[in-house]
Structures are given as structure tokens and as C-alpha cells.
Design an enzyme around this catalytic site. Structure first.
Site, PDB file in Angstrom:
ATOM      1  CG  ASP A  38      -1.600   1.214   1.543  1.00  0.00           C
ATOM      2  OD1 ASP A  38      -2.263   1.712   0.627  1.00  0.00           O
ATOM      3  OD2 ASP A  38      -1.508   1.731   2.679  1.00  0.00           O
ATOM      4  CG  ASP A  40      -1.911   7.665   0.608  1.00  0.00           C
ATOM      5  OD1 ASP A  40      -1.106   8.605   0.608  1.00  0.00           O
ATOM      6  OD2 ASP A  40      -2.703   7.434  -0.334  1.00  0.00           O
ATOM      7  CD  GLU A  85      -9.796   4.570   5.422  1.00  0.00           C
ATOM      8  OE1 GLU A  85      -9.832   5.805   5.423  1.00  0.00           O
ATOM      9  OE2 GLU A  85      -8.804   3.923   5.061  1.00  0.00           O
ATOM     10  CB  SER A 153      -1.974   3.559  -3.903  1.00  0.00           C
ATOM     11  OG  SER A 153      -2.484   4.746  -3.355  1.00  0.00           O
ATOM     12  CG  ASP A 227      -2.510   2.075   6.454  1.00  0.00           C
ATOM     13  OD1 ASP A 227      -2.562   1.958   5.217  1.00  0.00           O
ATOM     14  OD2 ASP A 227      -3.231   2.855   7.086  1.00  0.00           O
TER      15      ASP A 227
HETATM   16  P1  TMP Z   1      -4.868   3.478   0.920  1.00  0.00           P
HETATM   17  O1  TMP Z   1      -3.777   3.897   1.844  1.00  0.00           O
HETATM   18  O2  TMP Z   1      -5.533   2.219   1.343  1.00  0.00           O
HETATM   19  O3  TMP Z   1      -4.388   3.422  -0.489  1.00  0.00           O
HETATM   20  O4  TMP Z   1      -6.039   4.529   1.010  1.00  0.00           O
HETATM   21  C1  TMP Z   1      -5.901   5.875   0.811  1.00  0.00           C
HETATM   22  C2  TMP Z   1      -6.239   6.681   2.008  1.00  0.00           C
HETATM   23  O5  TMP Z   1      -6.669   7.965   1.549  1.00  0.00           O
HETATM   24  C3  TMP Z   1      -7.352   6.178   2.894  1.00  0.00           C
HETATM   25  O6  TMP Z   1      -6.862   5.939   4.201  1.00  0.00           O
HETATM   26  C4  TMP Z   1      -8.345   7.327   2.968  1.00  0.00           C
HETATM   27  C5  TMP Z   1      -7.585   8.492   2.454  1.00  0.00           C
HETATM   28  N1  TMP Z   1      -8.397   9.527   1.776  1.00  0.00           N
HETATM   29  C6  TMP Z   1      -8.168  10.852   2.107  1.00  0.00           C
HETATM   30  O7  TMP Z   1      -7.329  11.140   2.964  1.00  0.00           O
HETATM   31  N2  TMP Z   1      -8.894  11.827   1.467  1.00  0.00           N
HETATM   32  C7  TMP Z   1      -9.832  11.545   0.527  1.00  0.00           C
HETATM   33  O8  TMP Z   1     -10.461  12.460  -0.027  1.00  0.00           O
HETATM   34  C8  TMP Z   1     -10.045  10.170   0.190  1.00  0.00           C
HETATM   35  C9  TMP Z   1     -11.081   9.821  -0.846  1.00  0.00           C
HETATM   36  C10 TMP Z   1      -9.299   9.199   0.831  1.00  0.00           C
HETATM   37 MG    MG Z   2      -2.965   3.083   3.557  1.00  0.00          MG
END
Ligand code: TMP
Ligand code: MG
Length: 289
Positions: A38, A40, A85, A153, A227
Site C-alpha cells: 500500500d 498512504d 473507514e 494504492s 496499514d
Molecule cells: P490506501 O492507503 O488504502 O491506499 O487509502 C488511501 C487513504 O486515503 C485512505 O486511508 C483514505 C484516504 N483519503 C483521504 O485522505 N482523502 C480523501 O479524499 C479520500 C477519498 C481518501
Molecule cells: Mg494506507
């Protein structure tokens, strides 16, 4: 074997299983290994000096190209949907439609901001984003030993690619699947390309045909880094997996979520902003003996 596993941030429910997996992956060797990660809050930091670090979406939200009104609306969405989430008391089935709603609304708002393709590099340069300590060693080791690194991601692909490019680690062994921006002929953001990837559809449903994984069908050992509980399915498209070691960063609501993370991830790293453990394991696996 791996001294980093003694760090106080490390929690493991089944130590013998973990030792067995690491040994088996080492026995198979680097030519059988791939890393699926992943981005973020896994490769990037969750916090620094008590402050939260931005996700790839937040980098855009906080940038000078988004209006004050747009910023407020995006922040309201974050405050509404982020607790959902990470809520350990809701099922994935409950969360899924709500995540589609969040991503859809956020992407619509961003698409109204006339963001220019040519602004992305500066937006990233001016942001507070930080990769976890040890990112250089991680990317360098994988590059040196020709181990493919697949970044899967739900963030913004254009932003995260720029982050790793500016960090000088966007090597040819790195492959990204994410949400990409769609610009019009004059380079202005008009929408996001499909399929939409959110936290809880990181699996075959968006990897359609998984051509990427098919070409790596001999890479039967996997180290998976995530994460979120949604990151656990990222390797579902890989044919003939023999050994998979799942390492999870538990960044937020640590006490409440510990039980579920320990059940799901082989190694849980609690409030650990570094890649020390991952690097230690890779050093052991890839070390020539
Ligand atoms: P990921 O780490 O699983 O790829 O997910 C991306 C992260 O982005 C998730 O924890 C939620 C976050 N997010 C924001 O911070 N702002 C937003 O506008 C959106 C749609 C997601
Ligand atoms: Mg993440």
C-alpha cells in the site's frame, strides 16, 4: 535471525509461524520474491512530531490550487468518512458503499478545481508528505536484487508517483496501480480515470485480468505491506502463492484495533514510523550466504 523483530513496536501472534515463513522465503531466494505494498500511511508516514502527515489526497486538498470552499468541503468529507473507514465495529460490507461515496464525492470536488497537470510537482514539493524512515534502503535493496515492487494504492497515482520520483527511488522495478487523474487537452483535470480504487476493493475486481501478476507467476513468495484491513486482499490476483508474509502498520486507534490486526497480519507494527523491520527482514532474506 532478524534483530529488528525485537523492537518494542513489534507484535506477533504466532512467532513460530513468522519464523517459518521468513526462513521459507529466504530458502526460495530473491528470484522468487515480490513485494506488494500500500502507499498512504504504509510507505508514507502517518505522523511526525505529534502532527498528522498527509495522504496523497490530502496533499491536493491542502494545496494552493484548491479554493477555500473546496478545502472546507473536502475536510468535512474526511471528518465524516475517515472514522467509518477505520471503525473496527463495522463490517467491510457496510463500509464498502460508504467508501465509494467518499471517493466519488472527493474526486468530484477535486475535478471542479481546475487543477493543472503542470502544478503537480510543485504541489508535492510544497507539501508536508514524508516517506517512512528507511525508505531509501527499502527501494534500493529491492532495485539492487531485481525484486518487483507493486504499489497498490487507493490514493492519487499522479501524486504518489511524483513523491517517489522526487525521493529519487522510482526505479524500473516499481509498478503502481492507483487512481489516476484524467486531464483535458489543455492539461486541466477533468475527472479521475476508472476503475475507482478505494480502501476496500483492493483485489482482483480492480486488477481485471491481473496481467501484471500473470507475468510474475514465478514470484511465489510475497511480502505484503499495509496499514488497513483492506490491504490484506492486495495479493489476491497472484497465481500460485507459496509463502506470503503480511506486515501491518497499526497507526491509529491502536488499543481498539489491536486484536483484529493481530488476527489478520503476521507482524503488526504499532505506531512505528520506520521501515526498520521490513528492511531487516529483506536484508536477511536477500543476504548472500
Ligand atoms: P490506501 O492507503 O488504502 O491506499 O487509502 C488511501 C487513504 O486515503 C485512505 O486511508 C483514505 C484516504 N483519503 C483521504 O485522505 N482523502 C480523501 O479524499 C479520500 C477519498 C481518501
Ligand atoms: Mg494506507
Amino acid at each position: 535471525m532478524v534483530p529488528e523483530l525485537q523492537k518494542s513496536t513489534v507484535r506477533i501472534q504466532q512467532p513460530e509461524r513468522v519464523v517459518g515463513l521468513i526462513r521459507a522465503i529466504k530458502e526460495q531466494g530473491g528470484s522468487k520474491l515480490q513485494v506488494i505494498s500500500d502507499f498512504d500511511m504504509t510507505l508514507s508516514r502517518f505522523g511526525c512530531n505529534g502532527r498528522r502527515c498527509p495522504t496523497s489526497h490530502n496533499i491536493l486538498d491542502n494545496s494552493h490550487v484548491v479554493s477555500e470552499d473546496g478545502k472546507k468541503k473536502l475536510k468535512d468529507l474526511l471528518h465524516h468518512y475517515y472514522p467509518i473507514e477505520i471503525d473496527p465495529n463495522r463490517t467491510l460490507e457496510e463500509k464498502r458503499p460508504l467508501m465509494v461515496e467518499w471517493w466519488t464525492r472527493a474526486h468530484e470536488l477535486l475535478s471542479q478545481q481546475k487543477i493543472q497537470k503542470g502544478d503537480i510537482a510543485q504541489i508535492v514539493r510544497e507539501s508536508d508528505v514524508m516517506l517512512r524512515d528507511g525508505f531509501n534502503e527499502l527501494f534500493d535493496q529491492l532495485h539492487k536484487y531485481n525484486v518487483p515492487m507493486f504499489i497498490f494504492s487507493a490514493g492519487v497515482g499522479d501524486i504518489l508517483e511524483e513523491i517517489i520520483r522526487q525521493a529519487n527511488v522510482f526505479y524500473p522495478n516499481v509498478h503502481v496501480v492507483s487512481n489516476y487523474m484524467d486531464f483535458d487537452d489543455s492539461g486541466v483535470l477533468k475527472c479521475f480515470k476508472s476503475p475507482l480504487i478505494h480502501t476496500y476493493n483492493k483485489n482482483n475486481s480492480v486488477l481485471q485480468g491481473t496481467a501484471y501478476f500473470q507475468q510474475l507467476s514465478t514470484r511465489t513468495s510475497i511480502i505484503l505491506l499495509g496499514d488497513s484491513m483492506g490491504d490484506l486482499t492486495m495479493a489476491d490476483g497472484v497465481p500460485s502463492v507459496e509463502n506470503i508474509l503480511k506486515i501491518g502498520f497499526l497507526n491509529d486507534k491502536v488499543e481498539e484495533r489491536r486484536g483484529k490486526y493481530l488476527d489478520a497480519y503476521d507482524i503488526v507494527l504499532e505506531s512505528d514510523e520506520t521501515l526498520d523491520v521490513v528492511n531487516g527482514i529483506l536484508r536477511y532474506i536477500l543476504m548472500e550466504t
